[in-house]
Structure formats: C-alpha cells, structure tokens
Motif scaffolding. Sequence first.
Motif, mmCIF file in Angstrom:
data_model
loop_
_atom_site.group_PDB
_atom_site.id
_atom_site.type_symbol
_atom_site.label_atom_id
_atom_site.label_comp_id
_atom_site.label_asym_id
_atom_site.label_seq_id
_atom_site.Cartn_x
_atom_site.Cartn_y
_atom_site.Cartn_z
ATOM 1 N N ILE A 65 10.181 -5.142 -6.866
ATOM 2 C CA ILE A 65 9.176 -4.792 -5.857
ATOM 3 C C ILE A 65 8.217 -5.967 -5.663
ATOM 4 O O ILE A 65 7.903 -6.355 -4.532
ATOM 5 C CB ILE A 65 8.406 -3.520 -6.256
ATOM 6 N N LYS A 66 7.750 -6.553 -6.760
ATOM 7 C CA LYS A 66 6.833 -7.684 -6.644
ATOM 8 C C LYS A 66 7.512 -8.907 -6.022
ATOM 9 O O LYS A 66 6.880 -9.649 -5.250
ATOM 10 C CB LYS A 66 6.258 -8.054 -8.016
ATOM 11 N N MET A 67 8.781 -9.114 -6.319
ATOM 12 C CA MET A 67 9.506 -10.226 -5.702
ATOM 13 C C MET A 67 9.673 -9.993 -4.203
ATOM 14 O O MET A 67 9.605 -10.921 -3.395
ATOM 15 C CB MET A 67 10.875 -10.401 -6.365
ATOM 16 N N GLY A 68 9.886 -8.723 -3.833
ATOM 17 C CA GLY A 68 10.104 -8.403 -2.421
ATOM 18 C C GLY A 68 8.834 -8.424 -1.597
ATOM 19 O O GLY A 68 8.858 -8.774 -0.409
ATOM 20 N N ASN A 69 7.699 -8.040 -2.210
ATOM 21 C CA ASN A 69 6.424 -8.018 -1.496
ATOM 22 C C ASN A 69 5.285 -8.152 -2.506
ATOM 23 O O ASN A 69 4.842 -7.163 -3.080
ATOM 24 C CB ASN A 69 6.265 -6.734 -0.685
ATOM 25 N N PRO A 70 4.778 -9.383 -2.723
ATOM 26 C CA PRO A 70 3.716 -9.594 -3.713
ATOM 27 C C PRO A 70 2.431 -8.827 -3.410
ATOM 28 O O PRO A 70 1.602 -8.643 -4.315
ATOM 29 C CB PRO A 70 3.472 -11.109 -3.646
ATOM 30 N N ASP A 320 17.063 13.762 -4.384
ATOM 31 C CA ASP A 320 18.018 13.349 -3.362
ATOM 32 C C ASP A 320 19.031 12.413 -4.015
ATOM 33 O O ASP A 320 18.652 11.395 -4.609
ATOM 34 C CB ASP A 320 17.274 12.618 -2.234
ATOM 35 N N PRO A 321 20.337 12.697 -3.944
ATOM 36 C CA PRO A 321 21.329 11.910 -4.683
ATOM 37 C C PRO A 321 21.476 10.465 -4.223
ATOM 38 O O PRO A 321 21.993 9.632 -4.975
ATOM 39 C CB PRO A 321 22.633 12.689 -4.466
ATOM 40 N N THR A 322 21.032 10.151 -3.008
ATOM 41 C CA THR A 322 21.144 8.771 -2.533
ATOM 42 C C THR A 322 19.800 8.097 -2.316
ATOM 43 O O THR A 322 19.735 6.887 -2.095
ATOM 44 C CB THR A 322 21.944 8.702 -1.214
ATOM 45 N N ARG A 323 18.703 8.869 -2.382
ATOM 46 C CA ARG A 323 17.374 8.295 -2.174
ATOM 47 C C ARG A 323 16.494 8.400 -3.420
ATOM 48 O O ARG A 323 15.409 7.829 -3.453
ATOM 49 C CB ARG A 323 16.670 8.982 -0.999
ATOM 50 N N VAL A 357 16.508 1.007 -5.523
ATOM 51 C CA VAL A 357 15.294 1.816 -5.377
ATOM 52 C C VAL A 357 14.099 0.930 -5.032
ATOM 53 O O VAL A 357 13.239 1.317 -4.223
ATOM 54 C CB VAL A 357 15.030 2.646 -6.646
ATOM 55 N N ALA A 358 14.038 -0.262 -5.607
ATOM 56 C CA ALA A 358 12.962 -1.192 -5.260
ATOM 57 C C ALA A 358 13.016 -1.537 -3.773
ATOM 58 O O ALA A 358 11.990 -1.532 -3.075
ATOM 59 C CB ALA A 358 13.074 -2.462 -6.105
ATOM 60 N N LYS A 359 14.216 -1.815 -3.266
ATOM 61 C CA LYS A 359 14.374 -2.107 -1.834
ATOM 62 C C LYS A 359 13.998 -0.898 -0.984
ATOM 63 O O LYS A 359 13.371 -1.034 0.073
ATOM 64 C CB LYS A 359 15.817 -2.512 -1.538
#
Length: 434
Positions: A65-70, A320-323, A357-359
Amino acid sequence: MKMDRRDFLKLSCGSVVATSLLGGGASFTYAKEAEELNLPKPSANSPRVVIVGAGWSGLTIAKYIKMGNPNVDVVLIDKREEFFSCPVSNLWLVGLVDLEFLVHDYLTPASKYGYHMLSGTSVIDVDRNARKVYTDKGVISYDYLVLSPGIDYHYEAWIKDPKDIELAKVRYPAAFIPGSGHLKLKQKIQEFEGGTFVITVPPGTDFRCPPGPYERATLIAWYFKKNDIKGKVVIVDNHEKPPVKAKGFQYAWDNIVKGYIEYYPTANIKSIDVAGRKILTETYGEITFDDGTIYPVCRAGDIVFKAGLVKKGERWPTIDPTRYNAIGDDRVYVTGDSRNQPIPKSGNAANTEAKYVAKLILARIANKEIDYIAPSNICYSAVAPNQAIWISATYEYLGDGKFKPSPKLDEQPTEANYKAYMEWAKGLYRDMFG
C-alpha cells in the motif's frame, strides 16, 4: 543438539504480549473511554488503513500500500515485538536452521516504507460503525481496516473441560502459532527419551499449513533415528492419507525414517483425555501416548469474531470470496489464514493474495475497481536434511465461492528441492522485510 540459550532469550525477551486490564465483555466499555492515539499522517487528507496482524499477509499489505501510494497512512499492529516465521519452523525444531533464519525485526520495513508499526500492542475490540480499533494503548480511527490475525485454536471440538484445554496448551502445545509453543515443543523433542510421541492432525483442510503436521512428524522421526532414540512418532489423522504430497511423505516413511513412524489414518478423533494421555478415536479405539503435540481444529483469530464477521456456530468469517471484504462492508477486509476460502492457509498464499488486496484497497481509495487476481501457492516440505518435496498451484475462480486449482508437484525427495526450499524462504523474507 541442545537449544542455544540465545534462542530462548531472543524470543522470550521480545515476545511479551501486552496484557489488557480488561476482562470479558467489559473490554469494549473500557475501551470507549480511551483516548485516540496521536499518529501523524503524511498529509491532512491522508486516508488511513489499519492492519491488525503483522504476519505474512499484514506485512505484505502494509508494504505494498505504501509503495503504491505514499500518501496513504498505514498503521500495522501486532501483539508481538518481532516476526517469527511459522513456515520453515519445523526445520528449526530439529536443528536444521538457526533462529536467525526465522526471526526478523518489524522496524526495518516500517522505517523503509514509512508506515506506523505498533508492535507489542494488543487489539481489544473493533467498532465498525464508528470505524475505530481499540487497543491496550489507545484508540485508532480507520478509513479501511484489514484483519489478518492468523489462526486460533478450537480445542473445544475434542476437549470439553476448560481445565483440560489449558492442560493441553501447556503440556502438548500445537506450535502452529509462533511463540512459546515452538520453544516448548523443541525442548520436548530434545528431551524425549523414548516411547510414543503423538501428533494429531485436524480434520478437513482449513487448518494452517495442511502439509505442516506431516513434515513435522517426518523430521521428528528423522531426529529420533539420528540420535538413536528408542521411540516412534505416532500420527493420529482424520484423513485417509495426507491431503497433499501423500506419496512423498509415504516414500519418506517407508525409506528415510522406516520404523520411526506409526500412521493412523481415518482415525476420526472423538475426544482427548489430556491428563490420561489417551486419544479416543472412532476407528482404532483408544490410542495412548507418552508425549507429543496436540494440533486441534482451527478457527479464525479472535478479533475477527469480535468484529462480528463470524456467524454463530461457525469458525470462519463471511467475506466476499474475490474482494476479501466483509459482506455489506467494503471498509473491512479479512486476509491471511483467518480468511474463509478453499485455498491453503499458507505463507505463500497469504503473501500473493496480500499484494492483490493492497491493490484493491488502493483502487477503492481512488474510487476505482480492479479485476480479481487469484492467489497462487507453493509449499515445500523437508523430510530429512537436504531432502524436500513440493507442490504448487494456481487458482481459477468458478463462482459461488468455488475455486479450481491447477497443481504441480514433485514428490521425490531431492537435494535440489531442499535448496529451492531455502531460496524460496529467503525470497519471501526479502519481499516482506527488504
């Protein structure tokens, strides 16, 4: 091969679980009076993601998460002061890796990626309406919450008396939750002088690391053989054969540790007399033992129950099995070994699903959605020094909570597989801590 005194000190000094003054149902009332923790955010408008549990899943989510959006504020909470890996720990139990291979500090990745790391902090309760997490150090508000506490044990399926459950925990620890159980089990293995050393295997496949008990049994048998201990490992199993890598384990039992394994398949455990050291089975009647480890039925971590995500009478959350979010609440997610999916509760699966999940959370913060990415898994099992087998799988979601695995495996113990096992572990550690 005695346990190094440093091994005890490294874990006993660091793994102090902060004890709450609260008791039972009073905890939430007390927690409401606690003050909000003053945790600085990257900016005034930074959304906050709170992650409970700094295992293979929680650590990975925090990093990515931090790598994707600091600008996202991430708070990672764990009751332990340091990371202790359950994967590969079977090798440590019999002296094939040292403690440094399993233990890592939480501070290095927190500093590198810029998230808050609240180690030695116990989470008491969750108020999903107010979006608050109550800890023994104060209250933390969240915009998104990830619950990744790992498993808990459900001894009640086999042992009814609370006193006997306590006795099982301290005398015959399961040691699939990192900490004192591992220390005690290693000591028991080293001090065992002979007789029957029992290992129970939970039913189904919804327990942490389905091949884990069989790897453990095989390595303990190897240790007994190596040290000429006049005893054997007794596996009391509810399955008709190991649910994964059965041929590989059977090969090891027939060739590498022949005479040191006694296997009771399809045992259907009905109850355990802990004080009397007797396991009552439907198939074999009473099985007695001299020492061992009782691995009971598993369930989701306690905080998942407190968050109201588990239906009465069930052991796993409704998500939710995919979320991965709670049904009707896309602000709360359950990941890692506490989630409810027909995918192994393993370190590798936890790591791969955590990246998705982070994405997903980053996309939802940005008011977007992304396509589902199914987790993948690879699992190695050592059966002797420099000898290992493995299985890997990718998964296709079929709908209605069902997944189709596409497995590959090598059930012939080889040195190459063992080397791959070590490199796999090092690679995952680098991914979480590097």
